[in-house]
Write an enzyme that holds these catalytic residues in place. Structure first.
Site, PDB file in Angstrom:
ATOM      1  N   CYS A  44       0.957  -1.240   0.079  1.00  0.00           N
ATOM      2  CA  CYS A  44       0.029   0.064   0.046  1.00  0.00           C
ATOM      3  C   CYS A  44       0.918   1.240   0.014  1.00  0.00           C
ATOM      4  CB  CYS A  44      -0.985  -0.071   1.442  1.00  0.00           C
ATOM      5  SG  CYS A  44      -1.847   1.494   1.451  1.00  0.00           S
ATOM      6  N   CYS A  49      -1.704   1.788  -3.142  1.00  0.00           N
ATOM      7  CA  CYS A  49      -2.512   2.879  -2.598  1.00  0.00           C
ATOM      8  C   CYS A  49      -2.134   4.217  -2.815  1.00  0.00           C
ATOM      9  CB  CYS A  49      -3.289   2.691  -1.436  1.00  0.00           C
ATOM     10  SG  CYS A  49      -3.233   0.963  -0.551  1.00  0.00           S
ATOM     11  N   LYS A  52      -0.072   5.464  -6.083  1.00  0.00           N
ATOM     12  CA  LYS A  52      -0.986   5.364  -7.013  1.00  0.00           C
ATOM     13  C   LYS A  52      -1.944   6.585  -6.910  1.00  0.00           C
ATOM     14  CE  LYS A  52      -4.741   3.846  -5.998  1.00  0.00           C
ATOM     15  NZ  LYS A  52      -5.358   2.764  -6.123  1.00  0.00           N
ATOM     16  N   TYR A 179      -9.358  -3.389 -11.445  1.00  0.00           N
ATOM     17  CA  TYR A 179      -9.129  -2.032 -10.688  1.00  0.00           C
ATOM     18  C   TYR A 179      -7.728  -1.286 -11.188  1.00  0.00           C
ATOM     19  CZ  TYR A 179      -6.676  -2.631  -6.219  1.00  0.00           C
ATOM     20  OH  TYR A 179      -5.681  -3.205  -5.422  1.00  0.00           O
ATOM     21  N   GLU A 183      -7.034   2.016 -13.298  1.00  0.00           N
ATOM     22  CA  GLU A 183      -6.381   3.088 -12.601  1.00  0.00           C
ATOM     23  C   GLU A 183      -5.124   3.590 -13.448  1.00  0.00           C
ATOM     24  OE1 GLU A 183      -7.906   2.656  -8.047  1.00  0.00           O
ATOM     25  OE2 GLU A 183      -5.933   1.961  -8.566  1.00  0.00           O
ATOM     26  N   HIS A 437     -26.271  21.778   0.038  1.00  0.00           N
ATOM     27  CA  HIS A 437     -26.274  22.693  -1.300  1.00  0.00           C
ATOM     28  C   HIS A 437     -25.535  23.671  -1.233  1.00  0.00           C
ATOM     29  CE1 HIS A 437     -28.667  23.776  -4.833  1.00  0.00           C
ATOM     30  NE2 HIS A 437     -28.369  24.960  -4.393  1.00  0.00           N
ATOM     31  N   GLU A 442     -25.797  15.852  -2.521  1.00  0.00           N
ATOM     32  CA  GLU A 442     -27.141  16.006  -2.081  1.00  0.00           C
ATOM     33  C   GLU A 442     -28.257  15.340  -3.078  1.00  0.00           C
ATOM     34  OE1 GLU A 442     -28.965  19.928  -2.737  1.00  0.00           O
ATOM     35  OE2 GLU A 442     -27.609  20.268  -4.231  1.00  0.00           O
TER      36      GLU A 442
HETATM   37  P1  FAD Z   1       1.297  -5.826   2.030  1.00  0.00           P
HETATM   38  O1  FAD Z   1       1.069  -4.646   2.437  1.00  0.00           O
HETATM   39  O2  FAD Z   1       1.673  -6.490   0.548  1.00  0.00           O
HETATM   40  O3  FAD Z   1       2.425  -6.405   2.867  1.00  0.00           O
HETATM   41  C1  FAD Z   1       3.384  -7.703   2.853  1.00  0.00           C
HETATM   42  C2  FAD Z   1       4.999  -7.288   3.265  1.00  0.00           C
HETATM   43  O4  FAD Z   1       5.424  -8.647   3.615  1.00  0.00           O
HETATM   44  C3  FAD Z   1       5.595  -6.629   2.218  1.00  0.00           C
HETATM   45  O5  FAD Z   1       6.285  -5.619   2.620  1.00  0.00           O
HETATM   46  C4  FAD Z   1       6.630  -7.675   1.941  1.00  0.00           C
HETATM   47  O6  FAD Z   1       7.764  -7.259   1.254  1.00  0.00           O
HETATM   48  C5  FAD Z   1       6.756  -8.569   2.900  1.00  0.00           C
HETATM   49  N1  FAD Z   1       7.090  -9.688   2.788  1.00  0.00           N
HETATM   50  C6  FAD Z   1       6.995 -10.791   1.809  1.00  0.00           C
HETATM   51  N2  FAD Z   1       7.404 -12.045   2.277  1.00  0.00           N
HETATM   52  C7  FAD Z   1       8.278 -11.816   3.317  1.00  0.00           C
HETATM   53  C8  FAD Z   1       9.047 -12.608   4.003  1.00  0.00           C
HETATM   54  N3  FAD Z   1       9.310 -14.086   3.531  1.00  0.00           N
HETATM   55  N4  FAD Z   1       9.804 -12.248   5.010  1.00  0.00           N
HETATM   56  C9  FAD Z   1       9.569 -10.612   5.386  1.00  0.00           C
HETATM   57  N5  FAD Z   1       8.989  -9.893   4.645  1.00  0.00           N
HETATM   58  C10 FAD Z   1       8.220 -10.432   3.555  1.00  0.00           C
HETATM   59  N6  FAD Z   1      -5.956  -1.184  -1.461  1.00  0.00           N
HETATM   60  C11 FAD Z   1      -7.065  -0.175  -0.947  1.00  0.00           C
HETATM   61  O7  FAD Z   1      -7.450  -0.306   0.119  1.00  0.00           O
HETATM   62  N7  FAD Z   1      -7.199   1.079  -1.736  1.00  0.00           N
HETATM   63  C12 FAD Z   1      -6.358   1.339  -2.781  1.00  0.00           C
HETATM   64  O8  FAD Z   1      -6.522   2.315  -3.367  1.00  0.00           O
HETATM   65  C13 FAD Z   1      -5.453   0.124  -3.254  1.00  0.00           C
HETATM   66  N8  FAD Z   1      -4.705   0.371  -4.225  1.00  0.00           N
HETATM   67  C14 FAD Z   1      -3.758  -0.327  -4.755  1.00  0.00           C
HETATM   68  C15 FAD Z   1      -2.938  -0.158  -5.966  1.00  0.00           C
HETATM   69  C16 FAD Z   1      -1.991  -1.051  -6.185  1.00  0.00           C
HETATM   70  C17 FAD Z   1      -1.355  -0.745  -7.513  1.00  0.00           C
HETATM   71  C18 FAD Z   1      -1.695  -2.182  -5.633  1.00  0.00           C
HETATM   72  C19 FAD Z   1      -0.799  -3.320  -5.905  1.00  0.00           C
HETATM   73  C20 FAD Z   1      -2.684  -2.635  -4.525  1.00  0.00           C
HETATM   74  C21 FAD Z   1      -3.414  -1.638  -4.010  1.00  0.00           C
HETATM   75  N9  FAD Z   1      -4.275  -1.907  -2.772  1.00  0.00           N
HETATM   76  C22 FAD Z   1      -5.180  -0.932  -2.424  1.00  0.00           C
HETATM   77  C23 FAD Z   1      -4.189  -3.136  -2.077  1.00  0.00           C
HETATM   78  C24 FAD Z   1      -3.291  -3.125  -0.844  1.00  0.00           C
HETATM   79  O9  FAD Z   1      -2.181  -2.521  -1.227  1.00  0.00           O
HETATM   80  C25 FAD Z   1      -3.257  -4.536  -0.076  1.00  0.00           C
HETATM   81  O10 FAD Z   1      -4.480  -4.967  -0.068  1.00  0.00           O
HETATM   82  C26 FAD Z   1      -2.639  -4.280   1.139  1.00  0.00           C
HETATM   83  O11 FAD Z   1      -1.371  -3.641   0.935  1.00  0.00           O
HETATM   84  C27 FAD Z   1      -2.373  -5.683   1.687  1.00  0.00           C
HETATM   85  O12 FAD Z   1      -1.826  -5.455   3.107  1.00  0.00           O
HETATM   86  P2  FAD Z   1      -0.955  -6.942   3.544  1.00  0.00           P
HETATM   87  O13 FAD Z   1      -0.732  -6.363   5.042  1.00  0.00           O
HETATM   88  O14 FAD Z   1      -1.883  -8.116   3.522  1.00  0.00           O
HETATM   89  O15 FAD Z   1       0.177  -7.137   2.616  1.00  0.00           O
END
Ligand code: FAD
Length: 452
Positions: A44, A49, A52, A179, A183, A437, A442
């Site tokens: 994110c 997010c 973007k 999406y 976007e 308004h 509205e």
């Molecule tokens: P993540 O945020 O992906 O975090 C996982 C973390 O784990 C990462 O930092 C990764 O490096 C780390 N990791 C993975 N494997 C290992 C390992 N073995 N050891 C150590 N670290 C590791 N959501 C919205 O709500 N609104 C939006 O507008 C939106 N826009 C988006 C736009 C794009 C282009 C993308 C790709 C996604 C978007 N999302 C949006 C979705 C949102 O980013 C995800 O739903 C959210 O980040 C999920 O959180 P998470 O904690 O599951 O995983």
């Protein structure tokens, strides 16, 4: 607190879900560690997010500058985008946010390990060759872009690379209908790139209300995006000055850049889950029970890696619920119904509740209220944008069961309506609410006659 283990909780992944779980557990006095191998804040903050939305803002300025003339301004000279400046200022902002995440983790008392974590067993994790034991392990590793294998797939980029391009292309092809694809098509088009959106299906944003996703498609076309539906890429070749993209109908197109936004898969590869009882699904995602527990009783998972609803606020709420389940009074819960969502395409789409198609299937007898009008900005500003709104009401209970909007500020407006729908508001409640308004919003409280 168990002293048998180094930690009470070891979180893998410092993204939206992982950081929240680690911080809250640590604030409850638990001994917590969190490992991150790439970037604090996860998808994110770094490649999702946040950057973007910053790019969306930048891509909207040309239209605003154009509209300003109708409001008496004389913008002098040609507006020229300095792409490296936008990209690098965005990156500076992300670094600032990375610092905030670092401080949040440090201040919570959780220990951060900088490196890739591998699960060695039900209570063991290794990071950079060091083994840590924990009573509970939380997998919050998120997802990763999926690019299908086809001739020339090595020439395409994913959404990850879009945030760091050396140069902005003159012509771009975006492949996908979800999406992220729409976007980025809007961003590129707004930044002045000749943009083609190619999708093999018949309708963009197919999980959204059909009428509203068609409005988005029309709006995108009107803003200049070239949309090619029912079109499949067969192969891509590198040419002297760019890429040639060949399609299944034997047509071809050249472009400087091809972005594949064709879905994301759970990040469970080489995570060591084979050392546990966890059997991932065919797409790599982790099955869990109602309390986020995997098939291995000491290992939990949440966020994108469980492939339920892939949104940041959902991952955060799942983390709150899990920590409450593990260390609290087990009263927190997450309701996956009526989650408001937005697509920051141009025109913007936001929605809460059921689509008309789903409402018909679930409730049968429904009333649909629609409104389509020209935003006030355009009376003087010119332009062809429209705003579309839709309310879906269950006739038996009078409850509003779906609310959709396409147009400026849709996300900001639908967030508020999400509360009303969550609270079970009826159409009568909407009708009894006084409008603000003049506003576009509205219209949601003044739609009196059902369209169908
Ligand atoms: P993540 O945020 O992906 O975090 C996982 C973390 O784990 C990462 O930092 C990764 O490096 C780390 N990791 C993975 N494997 C290992 C390992 N073995 N050891 C150590 N670290 C590791 N959501 C919205 O709500 N609104 C939006 O507008 C939106 N826009 C988006 C736009 C794009 C282009 C993308 C790709 C996604 C978007 N999302 C949006 C979705 C949102 O980013 C995800 O739903 C959210 O980040 C999920 O959180 P998470 O904690 O599951 O995983």
């Amino acid at each position: 607190m168990s002293t048998e283990f180094d930690y009470d909780l070891f979180v893998i992944g410092a993204g939206s879900g992982g950081v929240r779980a680690a911080r809250i557990a640590a604030s409850k006095g638990k001994r917590v560690a969190i490992a991150e191998d790439r970037y604090l804040g996860g998808t994110c903050v770094n490649v999702g997010c946040v950057p973007k939305k910053l790019f969306v803002y930048s891509s909207q300025f040309p239209e605003m500058v154009h509209a300003s003339q109708g409001f008496g301004w004389n913008p002098s000279g040609e507006a020229v985008l300095d792409w490296p400046r936008l990209r690098d200022r965005k990156t500076d902002e992300i670094h600032r946010l990375n610092g905030i995440y670092q401080r949040l983790i440090d201040n919570s008392g959780a220990i951060l390990y900088d490196g890739r974590a591998t699960v060695l067993g039900p209570n063991q994790v290794s990071v950079n060759g060091q083994i840590h034991t924990a009573e509970t392990i939380l997998v919050a590793t998120g997802g990763w872009p999926f690019i299908p294998d086809f001739p020339g797939s090595e020439h395409v980029v994913s959404s990850n690379e879009m945030f760091f391009l050396d140069q902005l292309p003159k012509t771009a092809v975006v492949v996908g209908g979800g999406y992220i694809a729409v976007e980025f098509a809007g961003i590129l088009n707004g930044l002045g790139v000749q943009t083609h959106l190619v999708y093999r299906g018949t309708r963009l944003l197919k999980s959204f209300d059909a009428e509203m996703s068609n409005k988005v498609t029309q709006g995108m076309i009107q803003k200049g995006v070239n949309i090619h539906l029912n079109t499949k890429v067969t192969n891509i070749q590198k040419t002297g000055d760019g890429l040639e993209i060949n399609f299944s109908d034997h047509t071809a197109m050249s472009a400087d850049l091809v972005l594949y936004a064709t879905g994301r898969v759970a990040a469970t590869k080489n995570l060591g889950l084979e050392n546990t009882k966890i059997v991932v699904r065919s797409d790599g995602s982790i099955p869990i029970d109602n309390n986020f527990c995997t098939q291995e009783p000491t290992i939990y998972a949440l966020g994108d890696v469980i492939d339920r609803v892939q949104l940041t606020p959902v991952a955060i709420q799942e983390a709150m619920v899990l920590v409450d389940h593990l260390y609290g009074d087990k009263r927190a819960f997450i309701d996956y119904e009526n989650i408001p969502t937005a697509v920051f395409c141009q025109p913007e789409l936001a929605t809460v509740g059921l689509s008309e198609e789903a409402a018909l299937k679930t409730y049968g007898d429904i009333s649909v209220y629609t409104s389509d009008f020209k935003p006030m900005l355009q009376t003087l500003g010119g332009g062809d944008d429209r705003i579309s709104m839709k309310l879906i009401v269950d006739k038996a209970s009078d409850k509003v069961i779906g609310c959709h909007m396409v147009g400026d500020h849709a996300a900001e407006i639908i967030q508020g309506i999400g509360i009303a729908i969550k609270a079970g508001a009826t159409k009568a409640d909407f009708d009894a609410t006084i409008g603000i308004h003049p506003s576009a919003a509205e219209e949601f409280v003044t739609m009196r006659e059902a369209t169908r």
